[in-house]
Design an enzyme around this catalytic site. Structure first.
Site, short mmCIF file in Angstrom:
data_model
loop_
_atom_site.label_atom_id
_atom_site.label_comp_id
_atom_site.label_asym_id
_atom_site.label_seq_id
_atom_site.Cartn_x
_atom_site.Cartn_y
_atom_site.Cartn_z
N ILE A 119 6.40 40.04 -53.75
CA ILE A 119 7.10 38.81 -53.33
C ILE A 119 7.85 38.18 -54.52
O ILE A 119 8.75 37.38 -54.36
CB ILE A 119 6.11 37.77 -52.73
CG1 ILE A 119 5.25 38.41 -51.62
CG2 ILE A 119 6.85 36.56 -52.19
CD1 ILE A 119 4.33 37.43 -50.89
N ASN A 121 10.26 37.07 -57.33
CA ASN A 121 11.73 37.07 -57.42
C ASN A 121 12.24 37.43 -58.81
O ASN A 121 11.51 37.25 -59.78
CB ASN A 121 12.24 35.65 -57.09
CG ASN A 121 12.51 35.49 -55.60
OD1 ASN A 121 13.02 36.39 -54.96
ND2 ASN A 121 12.18 34.32 -55.08
N HIS A 176 17.64 39.68 -50.94
CA HIS A 176 17.14 38.32 -50.75
C HIS A 176 17.88 37.40 -51.70
O HIS A 176 17.39 36.96 -52.70
CB HIS A 176 15.64 38.29 -51.03
CG HIS A 176 15.03 36.95 -50.81
ND1 HIS A 176 15.07 36.30 -49.60
CD2 HIS A 176 14.35 36.12 -51.65
CE1 HIS A 176 14.44 35.14 -49.71
NE2 HIS A 176 13.99 35.02 -50.94
P1 A3D Z 1 3.33 29.92 -58.63
O1 A3D Z 1 2.63 28.89 -57.80
O2 A3D Z 1 3.86 29.52 -59.95
O3 A3D Z 1 2.31 31.16 -58.81
C1 A3D Z 1 2.57 32.23 -59.64
C2 A3D Z 1 1.26 32.61 -60.30
O4 A3D Z 1 1.48 33.78 -61.07
C3 A3D Z 1 0.71 31.53 -61.25
O5 A3D Z 1 -0.60 31.15 -60.83
C4 A3D Z 1 0.68 32.23 -62.61
O6 A3D Z 1 -0.43 31.87 -63.41
C5 A3D Z 1 0.61 33.69 -62.19
N1 A3D Z 1 1.05 34.62 -63.23
C6 A3D Z 1 2.03 34.48 -64.14
N2 A3D Z 1 2.09 35.56 -64.93
C7 A3D Z 1 1.14 36.42 -64.48
C8 A3D Z 1 0.70 37.70 -64.88
N3 A3D Z 1 1.30 38.32 -65.90
N4 A3D Z 1 -0.30 38.28 -64.19
C9 A3D Z 1 -0.90 37.65 -63.16
N5 A3D Z 1 -0.54 36.41 -62.75
C10 A3D Z 1 0.46 35.81 -63.41
O7 A3D Z 1 4.53 30.57 -57.80
P2 A3D Z 1 4.62 30.87 -56.22
O8 A3D Z 1 3.32 31.39 -55.74
O9 A3D Z 1 5.22 29.68 -55.54
O10 A3D Z 1 5.75 31.99 -56.22
C11 A3D Z 1 5.46 33.26 -56.76
C12 A3D Z 1 6.72 34.12 -56.83
O11 A3D Z 1 7.21 34.35 -55.51
C13 A3D Z 1 7.88 33.52 -57.61
O12 A3D Z 1 8.52 34.54 -58.38
C14 A3D Z 1 8.83 33.05 -56.52
O13 A3D Z 1 10.16 33.00 -56.95
C15 A3D Z 1 8.62 34.11 -55.48
N6 A3D Z 1 9.03 33.76 -54.12
C16 A3D Z 1 9.63 34.73 -53.40
C17 A3D Z 1 10.03 34.47 -52.10
C18 A3D Z 1 10.71 35.54 -51.32
O14 A3D Z 1 11.04 35.35 -50.17
C19 A3D Z 1 10.96 36.83 -51.92
C20 A3D Z 1 9.81 33.22 -51.53
C21 A3D Z 1 9.17 32.25 -52.30
C22 A3D Z 1 8.77 32.53 -53.60
#
Ligand code: A3D
Length: 320
Positions: A119, A121, A176
């Site tokens: 997921i 980005n 996306h």
């Molecule tokens: P967030 O709540 O910041 O969670 C990301 C987690 O990843 C945090 O808890 C970090 O500690 C952890 N992390 C960072 N580096 C590492 C690592 N090396 N190993 C393991 N864990 C790590 O973000 P989120 O949950 O809101 O979003 C996560 C990702 O999804 C981001 O890249 C967003 O841009 C992406 N995203 C994609 C979509 C799609 O439709 C594709 C939609 C929404 C978000």
């Protein structure tokens, strides 16, 4: 029969919601991995304590050790950073590419037989890189974006027509990004394609164009409202639908960032197309005939994804 094992790499906003939904749906036992100490452990305990209230059976474990994901049936990857207002998904490339390298090594060592849903980005480029780093076979690794993008499209269409979301089906192709391709003529309400609904006077082309534009900007609309972080409820629901289709061999037809090896005239690229997801992972790529304007939009979207893949190769020389 032993329960399935679901590993969630990243226990942030999406990871926590995934853990909750996977439990509520009793998809299996759940391991939450994150580098932030205490966060996966805290979320695991909190959700496990909700299970008696909701009456579901699943065990939860939070960890900083990849060894704990060993033998996972499904791995969903959200590790990395999300965007902030004013940022594009592409701005995340450098940081998240490094994260994918670490995750890929963990998958290669401990969960090489899993079905992997990425997921993180910028989605299409990150799933491409994660496949390279992990060496997971191409049919067992996909990116989640199309289910979310088409859910947004369906939501807005259901609101426009004042009908149940269940009776709206929508079709979205491409990467996306803001140049994704919502396909109006393959989107239907109760089986009636949108162009026919315009002819029937249910809506106008102007209103449909506005809905398409809102769908393309759907992620940005939420980032602007939240101000810190990006969407997480709908992205988590979308990835769970993909995981469930694999685990239960539902063979659902879902849009996913899948590896194209000549399909749609595209090579060595992950990009959003409709696929069948069943017990063997991506069992089929649905290759539809595109009209010339649709093909031009799709090619444009593919070109954006490929330029990000080239940027990944520029940053990490090991990627070819
Ligand atoms: P967030 O709540 O910041 O969670 C990301 C987690 O990843 C945090 O808890 C970090 O500690 C952890 N992390 C960072 N580096 C590492 C690592 N090396 N190993 C393991 N864990 C790590 O973000 P989120 O949950 O809101 O979003 C996560 C990702 O999804 C981001 O890249 C967003 O841009 C992406 N995203 C994609 C979509 C799609 O439709 C594709 C939609 C929404 C978000």
């Amino acid at each position: 029969m032993a329960r399935k094992k679901i590993a969630l790499i990243g226990a942030g906003q999406i990871g926590g919601t995934l853990a909750h939904l996977a439990g509520l749906k009793e998809l299996g036992d759940i391991v939450l991995f994150d580098i932030a100490e205490g966060v996966p452990q805290g979320k695991a305990l909190d959700i496990a304590e909700s299970a008696p209230v909701d009456g579901f059976d699943a065990t939860y474990r939070g960890t900083q050790s990849y060894a704990d994901i060993a033998g996972a049936d499904v791995v969903i990857v959200t590790a990395g950073v999300p965007r902030k207002p004013g940022m594009s998904r592409d701005d995340l490339l450098g940081i998240n590419l490094k994260v994918m390298e670490g995750v890929g090594a963990g998958l290669a060592r401990y969960a090489p037989d899993a079905f992997v849903v990425c997921i993180t980005n910028p989605l299409d480029a990150m799933v491409w890189a994660l496949q390279k780093f992990s060496r997971i076979p191409h049919h067992r690794i996909v990116g989640m974006a199309g289910v979310l993008d088409s859910a947004r499209f369906r939501r807005f269409l259901a609101d426009e027509f004042q009908v149940s979301v269940k009776d709206v089906s929508a079709f979205v192709l491409g990467g996306h990004g803001d140049d994704m391709v919502p396909l109006v003529r393959y989107s239907t309400v109760g089986g009636v394609p949108l162009p026919a609904l315009v002819e029937m006077g249910w809506t106008s082309w102007e209103r449909l164009d506005a809905i398409v534009a809102r769908t393309r900007q759907g992620g940005g609309e939420i980032v602007a409202l939240l101000k810190s972080g990006s969407a997480f409820y709908a992205p988590a629901a979308a990835a769970i639908a993909m995981a469930e289709s694999y685990l239960k061999d539902q063979k659902r037809v879902l849009p996913a960032a899948a590896f194209l090896d000549g399909e749609y005239g595209v090579e060595d690229t992950f990009v959003g197309v409709p696929v069948v997801i069943g017990e063997r992972g991506v069992e089929r790529i649905v290759e539809i005939a595109l009209a010339s304007d649709e093909k031009a939009m799709f090619d444009n979207s593919v070109a954006s994804v490929q330029s990000l893949i080239e940027a990944c190769k520029g940053i990490n020389g090991a990627l070819t």
